[in-house]
Design an enzyme around this catalytic site. Structure first.
Site, PDB file in Angstrom:
ATOM      1  N   LYS A  33       0.833  -1.206   0.000  1.00  0.00           N
ATOM      2  CA  LYS A  33       0.000   0.000   0.000  1.00  0.00           C
ATOM      3  C   LYS A  33       0.871   1.260   0.000  1.00  0.00           C
ATOM      4  O   LYS A  33       0.630   2.197   0.745  1.00  0.00           O
ATOM      5  CB  LYS A  33      -0.934  -0.017   1.202  1.00  0.00           C
ATOM      6  CG  LYS A  33      -1.899  -1.194   1.170  1.00  0.00           C
ATOM      7  CD  LYS A  33      -2.895  -1.133   2.288  1.00  0.00           C
ATOM      8  CE  LYS A  33      -3.811  -2.329   2.301  1.00  0.00           C
ATOM      9  NZ  LYS A  33      -4.581  -2.535   1.100  1.00  0.00           N
ATOM     10  N   CYS A  34       1.848   1.265  -0.858  1.00  0.00           N
ATOM     11  CA  CYS A  34       2.843   2.337  -0.921  1.00  0.00           C
ATOM     12  C   CYS A  34       2.822   2.945  -2.319  1.00  0.00           C
ATOM     13  O   CYS A  34       2.457   2.287  -3.283  1.00  0.00           O
ATOM     14  CB  CYS A  34       4.218   1.720  -0.628  1.00  0.00           C
ATOM     15  SG  CYS A  34       5.630   2.822  -0.829  1.00  0.00           S
ATOM     16  N   GLY A  35       3.229   4.184  -2.424  1.00  0.00           N
ATOM     17  CA  GLY A  35       3.327   4.818  -3.728  1.00  0.00           C
ATOM     18  C   GLY A  35       4.305   4.120  -4.656  1.00  0.00           C
ATOM     19  O   GLY A  35       4.202   4.221  -5.875  1.00  0.00           O
TER      20      GLY A  35
END
Length: 166
Positions: A33-35
């Site tokens: 759930k990271c850029g």
């Protein structure tokens, strides 16, 4: 020695790092759930291209940066497989910094990035290329790239090719 360090597998087992990566390796702390999560696709491309030449791409899920990896080992594996077609091995979710950090990352953190900085992992998707350097009697050489370095970056690819040639 780096290759003798025990690493945790998602099924609660352990193995030596050298068993997973007998030659060169690209080790990355990952999060779903990271850029930077779309980098999984590029890491899988590197795996498919370079695994036949002896590169092991290894991901270690980590929830230390804004809780961007909240899932279980099973949920993480399913997400990676279904979303990005990830076929490279994932270790058990663990810590990369601070007390209780994975022994592998304690060693990897000693490596300097291209600007000469070692120390703590700053964010998800830092990349560590591990090779053997015959000039040092087989001692591992580690090249470090920060999170913003994309898997298709020419400098990263050159470091992988150098690690494979060592």
């Amino acid at each position: 020695m780096l290759r003798d360090i025990e690493v945790q597998l998602p099924d609660d087992g352990t193995t030596r790092f050298g068993e997973l990566a007998p030659g060169a390796a690209l080790v990355v702390n990952v999060a779903s759930k990271c850029g930077f999560t779309p980098q999984y696709a590029g890491l899988e491309e590197l795996h498919r291209e370079f695994a036949p030449l002896g590169l092991a791409v290894i991901g270690m899920p980590c929830n230390q940066f804004l809780f961007q990896e909240p899932g279980t080992n099973e949920e993480i594996a399913e997400f990676c497989s279904l979303t990005y077609g990830v076929d490279f091995p994932l270790l058990a979710k663990g810590k990369v910094n601070g007390p209780g950090s994975a022994p592998l990352f304690k060693e990897l953190r000693r490596a300097k990035d291209p600007s000469g900085r070692a120390g703590s992992v700053r964010w998800n998707f830092e990349k560590f290329i591990v090779s053997r350097d015959p000039a040092t009697g087989g001692a591992p050489q580690i090249v470090r790239f920060r999170s913003s370095t994309e898997p298709d970056d020419p400098a990263l690819r050159a470091a992988i090719e150098a690690a494979l040639a060592a």
